[in-house]
Write a protein that holds these residues in place. Structure first.
Motif, PDB file in Angstrom:
ATOM      1  N   ASP A  53      10.998  29.421 -21.131  1.00 46.54           N
ATOM      2  CA  ASP A  53      12.309  29.430 -21.784  1.00 46.54           C
ATOM      3  C   ASP A  53      12.095  29.476 -23.290  1.00 46.54           C
ATOM      4  O   ASP A  53      11.722  28.477 -23.911  1.00 46.54           O
ATOM      5  CB  ASP A  53      13.107  28.192 -21.382  1.00 46.54           C
ATOM      6  CG  ASP A  53      14.598  28.364 -21.653  1.00 46.54           C
ATOM      7  OD1 ASP A  53      14.945  29.200 -22.511  1.00 46.54           O
ATOM      8  OD2 ASP A  53      15.403  27.692 -20.993  1.00 46.54           O
ATOM      9  N   CYS A  54      12.335  30.652 -23.866  1.00 47.85           N
ATOM     10  CA  CYS A  54      12.164  30.851 -25.303  1.00 47.85           C
ATOM     11  C   CYS A  54      13.460  30.647 -26.083  1.00 47.85           C
ATOM     12  O   CYS A  54      13.489  30.853 -27.301  1.00 47.85           O
ATOM     13  CB  CYS A  54      11.611  32.246 -25.575  1.00 47.85           C
ATOM     14  SG  CYS A  54       9.962  32.529 -24.912  1.00 47.85           S
ATOM     15  N   ASP A  55      14.530  30.277 -25.379  1.00 48.08           N
ATOM     16  CA  ASP A  55      15.792  29.945 -26.043  1.00 48.08           C
ATOM     17  C   ASP A  55      15.676  28.512 -26.542  1.00 48.08           C
ATOM     18  O   ASP A  55      16.276  27.582 -25.998  1.00 48.08           O
ATOM     19  CB  ASP A  55      16.956  30.113 -25.066  1.00 48.08           C
ATOM     20  CG  ASP A  55      18.308  29.933 -25.743  1.00 48.08           C
ATOM     21  OD1 ASP A  55      18.342  29.698 -26.968  1.00 48.08           O
ATOM     22  OD2 ASP A  55      19.337  30.017 -25.044  1.00 48.08           O
ATOM     23  N   VAL A  56      14.880  28.346 -27.609  1.00 48.70           N
ATOM     24  CA  VAL A  56      14.422  27.009 -27.998  1.00 48.70           C
ATOM     25  C   VAL A  56      15.528  26.139 -28.586  1.00 48.70           C
ATOM     26  O   VAL A  56      15.371  24.924 -28.698  1.00 48.70           O
ATOM     27  CB  VAL A  56      13.241  27.105 -28.994  1.00 48.70           C
ATOM     28  CG1 VAL A  56      12.043  27.755 -28.333  1.00 48.70           C
ATOM     29  CG2 VAL A  56      13.647  27.879 -30.252  1.00 48.70           C
ATOM     30  N   GLU A  57      16.660  26.735 -28.968  1.00 46.77           N
ATOM     31  CA  GLU A  57      17.765  25.928 -29.479  1.00 46.77           C
ATOM     32  C   GLU A  57      18.620  25.358 -28.350  1.00 46.77           C
ATOM     33  O   GLU A  57      19.325  24.367 -28.543  1.00 46.77           O
ATOM     34  CB  GLU A  57      18.622  26.773 -30.426  1.00 46.77           C
ATOM     35  CG  GLU A  57      17.891  27.176 -31.694  1.00 46.77           C
ATOM     36  CD  GLU A  57      18.775  27.928 -32.666  1.00 46.77           C
ATOM     37  OE1 GLU A  57      19.730  27.330 -33.189  1.00 46.77           O
ATOM     38  OE2 GLU A  57      18.522  29.133 -32.886  1.00 46.77           O
ATOM     39  N   GLU A  58      18.586  25.988 -27.186  1.00 54.44           N
ATOM     40  CA  GLU A  58      19.359  25.508 -26.037  1.00 54.44           C
ATOM     41  C   GLU A  58      18.674  25.952 -24.750  1.00 54.44           C
ATOM     42  O   GLU A  58      19.161  26.835 -24.038  1.00 54.44           O
ATOM     43  CB  GLU A  58      20.781  26.063 -26.090  1.00 54.44           C
ATOM     44  CG  GLU A  58      21.771  25.320 -25.182  1.00 54.44           C
ATOM     45  CD  GLU A  58      21.950  23.877 -25.586  1.00 54.44           C
ATOM     46  OE1 GLU A  58      21.854  23.014 -24.684  1.00 54.44           O
ATOM     47  OE2 GLU A  58      22.168  23.602 -26.778  1.00 54.44           O
ATOM     48  N   PRO A  59      17.519  25.352 -24.405  1.00 57.46           N
ATOM     49  CA  PRO A  59      16.759  25.777 -23.217  1.00 57.46           C
ATOM     50  C   PRO A  59      17.389  25.255 -21.922  1.00 57.46           C
ATOM     51  O   PRO A  59      17.146  24.119 -21.513  1.00 57.46           O
ATOM     52  CB  PRO A  59      15.374  25.179 -23.464  1.00 57.46           C
ATOM     53  CG  PRO A  59      15.638  23.968 -24.314  1.00 57.46           C
ATOM     54  CD  PRO A  59      16.837  24.281 -25.149  1.00 57.46           C
ATOM     55  N   ASN A  60      18.188  26.102 -21.272  1.00 56.04           N
ATOM     56  CA  ASN A  60      18.944  25.667 -20.097  1.00 56.04           C
ATOM     57  C   ASN A  60      18.255  25.957 -18.770  1.00 56.04           C
ATOM     58  O   ASN A  60      18.718  25.497 -17.722  1.00 56.04           O
ATOM     59  CB  ASN A  60      20.329  26.324 -20.087  1.00 56.04           C
ATOM     60  CG  ASN A  60      21.231  25.748 -21.174  1.00 56.04           C
ATOM     61  OD1 ASN A  60      21.119  24.589 -21.521  1.00 56.04           O
ATOM     62  ND2 ASN A  60      22.109  26.581 -21.718  1.00 56.04           N
ATOM     63  N   VAL A 164      10.553  30.307 -34.324  1.00 57.71           N
ATOM     64  CA  VAL A 164       9.406  31.173 -34.058  1.00 57.71           C
ATOM     65  C   VAL A 164       8.128  30.385 -33.759  1.00 57.71           C
ATOM     66  O   VAL A 164       7.406  30.719 -32.816  1.00 57.71           O
ATOM     67  CB  VAL A 164       9.205  32.174 -35.211  1.00 57.71           C
ATOM     68  CG1 VAL A 164       7.866  32.904 -35.071  1.00 57.71           C
ATOM     69  CG2 VAL A 164      10.345  33.190 -35.235  1.00 57.71           C
ATOM     70  N   PRO A 165       7.787  29.325 -34.520  1.00 58.11           N
ATOM     71  CA  PRO A 165       6.544  28.594 -34.186  1.00 58.11           C
ATOM     72  C   PRO A 165       6.557  28.013 -32.777  1.00 58.11           C
ATOM     73  O   PRO A 165       5.530  28.020 -32.088  1.00 58.11           O
ATOM     74  CB  PRO A 165       6.492  27.490 -35.251  1.00 58.11           C
ATOM     75  CG  PRO A 165       7.299  28.012 -36.394  1.00 58.11           C
ATOM     76  CD  PRO A 165       8.403  28.801 -35.758  1.00 58.11           C
ATOM     77  N   VAL A 166       7.704  27.506 -32.328  1.00 57.01           N
ATOM     78  CA  VAL A 166       7.795  26.945 -30.982  1.00 57.01           C
ATOM     79  C   VAL A 166       7.671  28.061 -29.943  1.00 57.01           C
ATOM     80  O   VAL A 166       6.987  27.912 -28.924  1.00 57.01           O
ATOM     81  CB  VAL A 166       9.121  26.179 -30.804  1.00 57.01           C
ATOM     82  CG1 VAL A 166       9.221  25.587 -29.399  1.00 57.01           C
ATOM     83  CG2 VAL A 166       9.242  25.072 -31.845  1.00 57.01           C
ATOM     84  N   ASN A 189      14.000  35.292 -33.453  1.00 61.74           N
ATOM     85  CA  ASN A 189      13.539  34.594 -32.254  1.00 61.74           C
ATOM     86  C   ASN A 189      13.461  35.534 -31.059  1.00 61.74           C
ATOM     87  O   ASN A 189      12.546  35.449 -30.228  1.00 61.74           O
ATOM     88  CB  ASN A 189      14.473  33.431 -31.924  1.00 61.74           C
ATOM     89  CG  ASN A 189      14.324  32.271 -32.890  1.00 61.74           C
ATOM     90  OD1 ASN A 189      13.451  32.266 -33.752  1.00 61.74           O
ATOM     91  ND2 ASN A 189      15.179  31.279 -32.751  1.00 61.74           N
ATOM     92  N   VAL A 190      14.430  36.435 -30.955  1.00 62.79           N
ATOM     93  CA  VAL A 190      14.443  37.402 -29.858  1.00 62.79           C
ATOM     94  C   VAL A 190      13.295  38.387 -30.019  1.00 62.79           C
ATOM     95  O   VAL A 190      12.568  38.693 -29.062  1.00 62.79           O
ATOM     96  CB  VAL A 190      15.790  38.146 -29.802  1.00 62.79           C
ATOM     97  CG1 VAL A 190      15.806  39.144 -28.649  1.00 62.79           C
ATOM     98  CG2 VAL A 190      16.941  37.162 -29.666  1.00 62.79           C
ATOM     99  N   MET A 191      13.118  38.903 -31.218  1.00 59.19           N
ATOM    100  CA  MET A 191      12.059  39.873 -31.462  1.00 59.19           C
ATOM    101  C   MET A 191      10.685  39.279 -31.149  1.00 59.19           C
ATOM    102  O   MET A 191       9.837  39.949 -30.551  1.00 59.19           O
ATOM    103  CB  MET A 191      12.094  40.359 -32.910  1.00 59.19           C
ATOM    104  CG  MET A 191      11.078  41.458 -33.203  1.00 59.19           C
ATOM    105  SD  MET A 191      11.215  42.119 -34.871  1.00 59.19           S
ATOM    106  CE  MET A 191      10.612  40.731 -35.823  1.00 59.19           C
ATOM    107  N   GLU A 192      10.471  38.014 -31.506  1.00 60.91           N
ATOM    108  CA  GLU A 192       9.186  37.365 -31.240  1.00 60.91           C
ATOM    109  C   GLU A 192       8.903  37.333 -29.741  1.00 60.91           C
ATOM    110  O   GLU A 192       7.775  37.537 -29.302  1.00 60.91           O
ATOM    111  CB  GLU A 192       9.201  35.945 -31.802  1.00 60.91           C
ATOM    112  CG  GLU A 192       7.851  35.270 -31.822  1.00 60.91           C
ATOM    113  CD  GLU A 192       6.901  35.879 -32.839  1.00 60.91           C
ATOM    114  OE1 GLU A 192       5.677  35.885 -32.575  1.00 60.91           O
ATOM    115  OE2 GLU A 192       7.373  36.353 -33.900  1.00 60.91           O
TER     116      GLU A 192
END
Length: 295
Positions: A53-60, A164-166, A189-192
């Motif tokens: 889960d790379c949606d690090v602000e809201e990993p659902n 990005v680091p996470v 964040n998406v591009m990474e």
């Protein structure tokens, strides 16, 4: 259309499972389109895989997969630290920083951590070797298991400007076939996340707003030369501009998922459709096989 394809048992995806594992990114131009729904169900259909889960602000994703045997590690980034005894105030570090993360104020360098990219250039250009590096915690990685699925969730600390680091550390945990649950939108964040993918699944709502944001993520994956296909989610009736766009750009429509009140009720209870309904397990298994045939 998916129903018109004849997929045999020895499909290309199965061959890649045993040979060169794939990284499949699920992304959408907006939140709420069904990106996590598609990602967790692809992971459930794949079985022995890694879900990140790379949606690090809201990993659902972890709300659905409910991983056990959790282990947590801290993610840090490097920030420059300046030795006042060695610093002569030459300002070469300030002038060299392309991100404008340094200023010289009151006879000492000041770091703006929100825009520092931890590149280390300030230390390289300092003639007095007055720059060292210090670690700053920016988030955590939470890792566990759901049946045979390795579940990795990146979680950004509140107030941090960049995830990005996470995301980078989370992506390092990929093993075997990997499903990447991207952040919404089309920013850094998406591009990474997309850069690490072999194939991108673009999840779109068949509405004017959903179609507008879908075009932005399509432009991103196209610029990054990533093969991609489309999952149309929550469809109540065909949306002609979206259908025409896919036809004109020769985009593979991996599946069209109709709106289903019963399915929505199960999702509200954090249930995984591919584990509860045989028809949905077959649906997402077929999507995986189609993706294998696209590579």
């Amino acid at each position: 259309r998916l129903a018109e394809r004849k997929i045999g048992a020895a499909d290309p995806f199965s061959r890649r499972l045993s040979g060169n594992p794939m990284k499949i990114a699920c992304l959408s131009g907006k939140g709420g389109a069904g990106k996590t729904f598609v990602a967790v169900n692809l992971a459930a259909a794949a079985g022995d895989c890694t879900y990140i889960d790379c949606d690090v602000e809201e990993p659902n994703g972890r709300l659905f997969l409910k991983p056990e045997q959790l282990q947590t590690t801290t993610v840090t980034t490097l920030l420059p630290a300046f030795d006042p005894q060695k610093c002569t105030g030459c300002k070469q570090c300030v002038q060299a920083c392309r991100f404008h993360a340094l200023m010289y104020i009151k006879e000492k360098p000041m770091v703006f951590s929100e825009v520092c990219h931890s590149c280390g250039l300030c230390g390289l250009v300092c003639p007095e070797q007055a720059v060292s590096e210090t670690q700053k915690p920016v988030g955590i990685l939470e890792q566990g298991k759901h049946n045979a699925i390795r579940v990795v969730s990146g979680i950004l600390n509140e107030g941090e400007a960049s995830g990005v680091p996470v995301i980078r550390q989370a992506l390092q945990q990929a093993e075997g076939t990997t499903i990447l649950d991207c952040p919404p939108g089309s920013a850094c964040n998406v591009m990474e996340t997309v850069l690490a993918a072999d194939y991108c699944v673009l999840v779109v709502e068949p509405t004017a707003f959903g179609f507008h944001n879908f075009q932005m993520v399509y432009e991103l994956v196209n610029l990054l030369h990533k093969p991609c296909g489309v999952v149309i989610d929550k469809q109540t009736q065909p949306y002609e501009p979206l259908e025409r766009f896919c036809a004109e750009h020769r985009l593979t429509v991996l599946d069209t998922i109709p709106y289903d009140a019963k399915l929505a009720e199960q999702l509200a209870q954090n249930e995984i459709a591919a584990e509860r309904f045989p028809q949905h397990r077959e649906r997402f298994a077929a999507i995986l096989k189609t993706i294998g045939g696209c590579l």
